[in-house]
Design an enzyme around this catalytic site. Structure first.
Site, short mmCIF file in Angstrom:
data_model
loop_
_atom_site.label_atom_id
_atom_site.label_comp_id
_atom_site.label_asym_id
_atom_site.label_seq_id
_atom_site.Cartn_x
_atom_site.Cartn_y
_atom_site.Cartn_z
CE LYS A 13 -1.72 -0.74 4.10
NZ LYS A 13 -1.00 -1.91 4.61
NE ARG A 160 8.49 -1.47 9.15
CZ ARG A 160 7.27 -1.28 8.65
NH1 ARG A 160 7.14 -0.70 7.46
NH2 ARG A 160 6.20 -1.65 9.30
NE ARG A 171 3.77 -5.37 11.11
CZ ARG A 171 4.64 -5.14 10.14
NH1 ARG A 171 5.78 -5.81 10.09
NH2 ARG A 171 4.38 -4.24 9.23
P1 AMP Z 1 2.46 -0.29 9.01
O1 AMP Z 1 3.74 0.33 8.55
O2 AMP Z 1 1.26 0.35 8.41
O3 AMP Z 1 2.46 -1.80 8.86
O4 AMP Z 1 2.36 0.00 10.58
C1 AMP Z 1 3.36 -0.43 11.48
C2 AMP Z 1 2.78 -0.52 12.89
O5 AMP Z 1 2.27 0.77 13.29
C3 AMP Z 1 1.58 -1.45 13.04
O6 AMP Z 1 1.98 -2.80 13.27
C4 AMP Z 1 0.88 -0.85 14.26
O7 AMP Z 1 1.55 -1.19 15.46
C5 AMP Z 1 1.08 0.63 14.05
N1 AMP Z 1 -0.03 1.25 13.27
C6 AMP Z 1 0.04 1.79 12.01
N2 AMP Z 1 -1.15 2.29 11.64
C7 AMP Z 1 -2.00 2.05 12.67
C8 AMP Z 1 -3.39 2.31 12.89
N3 AMP Z 1 -4.16 2.92 11.96
N4 AMP Z 1 -3.92 1.92 14.07
C9 AMP Z 1 -3.18 1.33 15.03
N5 AMP Z 1 -1.87 1.04 14.89
C10 AMP Z 1 -1.27 1.40 13.72
#
Ligand code: AMP
Length: 225
Positions: A13, A160, A171
């Site tokens: 995304k 990461r 996740r």
């Molecule tokens: P991502 O890079 O979008 O996979 O996000 C990395 C981490 O950030 C996730 O595993 C969550 O811990 C946190 N995170 C990102 N976006 C959200 C959201 N909208 N709500 C809650 N936690 C979030």
């Protein structure tokens, strides 16, 4: 236009949103990127969020909504927003709708990135990010020419923290439990479309452009009536 990109971690995304934001003249807001930057800065929110992120859990809704609100206020966009990784829970959906209703806006389209769990796991556990320019590589699909170094700028490549196998599994589990209901919600509203995100970057981008163009021409036809 108000677009949402929805999909499990590793579905691409963020990468596609970065390609499209300039072309569509939308402001790209990624809650994952925003959170990583407050964690790096060591702010109060960052410290609180890190505890959840390190475990692969979702950060509580109230922290996320404050973050998004502040960011939307500081980046007022004429053309609209591309939300990436938000909303991720039904609570966040509700808070987003309240925020939008204050300015008489609604979500135009939600695009779900679909691909198999096996590919997702390889994408996440193999992901390497350049510590200098942010370019992405992958040990399975797109390895760097020199081990550990970025092809573009020579910067060192890092994994990461939350891309470790165990946290990746967590996740994905969290996505299935908490974010699939968000998909269902938008599907019932007839706003959800799916893109096959297991294709190459270029093919996925072309498919996304086609979906969005269809929407833009439909809304233009609607307005001319
Ligand atoms: P991502 O890079 O979008 O996979 O996000 C990395 C981490 O950030 C996730 O595993 C969550 O811990 C946190 N995170 C990102 N976006 C959200 C959201 N909208 N709500 C809650 N936690 C979030």
């Amino acid at each position: 236009m108000f677009l949402i990109f929805l999909g499990p971690p590793g579905s691409g995304k963020g990468t596609q949103a970065k390609f499209l934001e300039a072309e569509l003249n939308l402001v790209h807001l990624s809650t994952g990127d925003l959170l990583r930057s407050v964690v790096k800065e060591g702010t109060q929110i960052g410290k609180q969020a890190k505890v959840y992120m390190d475990k692969g859990e979702l950060v509580p809704d109230n922290l996320i909504v404050d973050l998004i609100k502040t960011q939307m206020e500081s980046t007022r966009s004429k053309n609209g927003y591309l939300l990436d990784g938000f909303p991720r829970t039904l609570g966040q959906v509700e808070m987003l709708e309240q925020m939008l209703s204050k300015t008489n806006r609604t979500i135009d389209r939600v695009i779900k990135f679909s691909l198999s769990e096996e590919t997702l796991i390889k994408r996440l556990t193999g992901r390497l990010v350049c510590s200098v320019c942010g370019a992405n590589f992958n040990t399975f699909f797109n390895p760097p020419k020199k081990k550990g170094l970025c092809d573009n700028c020579g910067g060192s490549l890092e994994k990461r923290g939350d891309d470790q196998a165990e946290i990746v599994r967590k996740r994905l589990e969290v996505y299935n439990q908490q974010s699939q209901p968000v998909e269902e919600y938008y599907r019932k509203q007839r706003k959800l479309m799916e893109v096959n995100a297991s294709q190459t970057l270029q093919k996925t981008l072309a498919a996304l452009k086609e979906l969005i163009a269809r929407d833009v021409s439909k809304s233009a036809r609607g307005k001319s009536r």
